[in-house]
Design an enzyme around this catalytic site. Structure first.
Site, PDB file in Angstrom:
ATOM      1  N   ALA A 119       0.584  -1.376   0.061  1.00 25.41           N
ATOM      2  CA  ALA A 119       0.130  -0.305   0.529  1.00 25.41           C
ATOM      3  C   ALA A 119       1.152   1.250   0.204  1.00 25.41           C
ATOM      4  O   ALA A 119       2.049   1.141   0.313  1.00 25.41           O
ATOM      5  CB  ALA A 119      -1.126   0.166   1.099  1.00 25.41           C
ATOM      6  N   LYS A 120       0.940   2.392  -0.463  1.00 23.01           N
ATOM      7  CA  LYS A 120       1.231   3.753  -0.119  1.00 23.01           C
ATOM      8  C   LYS A 120      -0.039   4.457  -0.473  1.00 23.01           C
ATOM      9  O   LYS A 120      -1.135   4.570  -0.641  1.00 23.01           O
ATOM     10  CB  LYS A 120       2.093   3.790  -1.807  1.00 23.01           C
ATOM     11  CG  LYS A 120       2.849   4.988  -1.204  1.00 23.01           C
ATOM     12  CD  LYS A 120       3.768   5.037  -0.090  1.00 23.01           C
ATOM     13  CE  LYS A 120       5.044   4.213  -0.048  1.00 23.01           C
ATOM     14  NZ  LYS A 120       6.069   3.801   0.431  1.00 23.01           N
ATOM     15  N   GLY A 121       0.031   5.632   0.575  1.00 25.43           N
ATOM     16  CA  GLY A 121      -0.625   6.670   0.814  1.00 25.43           C
ATOM     17  C   GLY A 121       0.109   8.224   0.851  1.00 25.43           C
ATOM     18  O   GLY A 121       1.382   7.868   1.042  1.00 25.43           O
TER      19      GLY A 121
END
Length: 425
Positions: free
Chosen positions: A115-117
């Protein structure tokens, strides 16, 4: 929330980073023992969340920022990846980096997916109080899709341990759950891991050492240039210096310094402010662009993505490139360096110490057993060397470059998990 298909359709046509990641998977389909069905699935994120974040600034005005959280694949475990604050954060960038996190976790054999945000904001323009308000509101918007067994954020560009402490507090207030494993990279006094901050730099230094030995360079005689003297670059520089390598150039966002006889990196790391203002002896100013073209044995781009391009790759004179930053080499530059015979050790291997230490912190938070600094270093080194051996074997047996070799190992592991669980018919 924007659907995965909607965001992917947009970023497929507009974001070159996503296109590059997808093309890499297409190329790998001919190199790995994975069906086309699994490759096609892994080209897309499971979900991409797009939120609006209203923040009251110190002057009383309200500004609305855009935030994103891309969740790529969780077949091996909860989603895992950083939260970054940077003006150029986009949905496409988060998708690309979430995919890279999936490969990184699989390569290190961690029970996580990618994931990445982040938030599209310049954190340097925010006061501490404004950053606190932004973070707490962003954490509020994230509450329905993060958690210790769902999606576990961590610090990234523009965020730090304090940012993660704020997220932890918001999560506890929202849910009543005092589990601190909702994020990693926290201060040690609130459940963080001693030694986590140095982990990405330590892993980068370890891979520099192993790659140098592979190509029969003496570590004690290595000359190294490092673009980026933050948490990755500074720790990598100090460890390589300790092992006998000569760090001849380092830089930060304002520029860098060069000394052919070697820099005193301990002195540089002990002080703050622009590098050129630190008392480091007889040094010469060098720009970030010029540093990439210095005549050294090893170049470590450890700052931001996309710094090695088709335009400057022909002028890279280093014998070996080890990626300390996320995606510092563009696809065209990768091709140029490959054709020139310059080995590039990819980020998903070299800087994987960060997510590996995050795993240790998550374990510490979930089972209540603390890790010592020495235990962290020992287990990190063991996992990094095991990953190096797997990539080296893939590189040698398949006869492919280091990036493809690393991706091949990761994709095969993820596809095997999908197949075992029967997610695909």
């Amino acid at each position: 929330m924007i659907s995965a298909n909607a965001v992917t359709a947009e970023t497929d046509s507009q974001d070159p980073k996503v296109e590059t990641a997808q093309r890499r998977l297409d190329r790998l389909s001919n190199l790995v023992d994975v069906s086309d069905e699994y490759v096609e699935r892994l080209k897309y994120p499971s979900q991409v969340h797009h939120v609006s974040i209203p923040v009251r600034l110190d002057d009383g005005s309200v500004e609305v920022f855009e935030g994103f959280r891309a969740q790529h694949d969780n077949v091996r475990g909860p989603y895992k990846g950083g939260l970054r604050y940077h003006p150029d954060v986009t949905a496409g960038e988060c998708v690309s980096l979430a995919m890279a996190m999936s490969w990184k976790c699989a390569l290190l054999d961690l029970p996580f997916g990618g994931a990445k945000g982040g938030v599209a904001v310049n954190p340097r323009e925010l006061s501490t109080e404004e950053k606190r308000r932004l973070t707490r509101r962003f954490a509020e918007e994230l509450r329905s899709f993060v958690g210790p067994q769902t999606d576990i954020p961590a610090p990234d560009m523009g965020t730090d341990a304090q940012t993660m402490a704020w997220v932890t507090d918001v999560y506890k207030m929202q849910t009543g759950d005092g589990t601190r494993g909702v994020v990693t990279g926290k201060p040690p006094r609130v459940g963080g891991l001693t030694g986590r901050e140095e982990a990405p730099g330590r892993s980068t230094a370890l891979i520099v050492r192993e790659a140098a030995r592979y190509y029969e360079y003496s570590v004690e005689e290595l000359t190294v240039a490092i673009q980026g003297f933050g948490s990755v670059g500074s720790h990598a520089a100090q460890l390589l210096d300790k092992w006998g390598a000569s760090i001849v150039a380092v830089s930060d966002v304002d520029g860098g310094i060069y000394d052919a006889s070697g820099l005193d990196v301990d002195e540089l790391a002990a002080k703050s402010g622009p590098l050129e203002d630190r008392d480091a002896g007889d040094t010469t100013a060098v720009s970030n662009a010029a540093l990439l073209e210095l005549d050294v044995d090893v170049l470590v781009p450890a700052a931001i993505g996309g710094v090695l391009t088709e335009a400057n790759a022909p002028d890279v004179t280093a014998s070996l490139v080890v990626e300390g930053a996320n995606e510092p080499t563009t696809a065209p530059a990768d091709t140029v360096l490959d054709e020139r015979g310059v080995p590039v050790i990819p980020d998903i291997l070299a800087n994987a110490g960060g997510v590996t230490a995050s795993y240790f912190e998550w374990l510490q938070n979930t089972n209540g057993r603390s890790w010592t600094h020495e235990q962290v270093r020992e287990e990190l080194d063991n996992r990094m060397l095991a990953a190096w051996d797997a990539v080296r074997e893939s590189h040698e047996t398949r006869g492919i470059n280091w990036r493809d070799a690393a991706y091949a190992v990761a994709v095969e592991r993820i596809a095997e998990s999908h197949e075992t669980l029967g997610i695909w018919p």
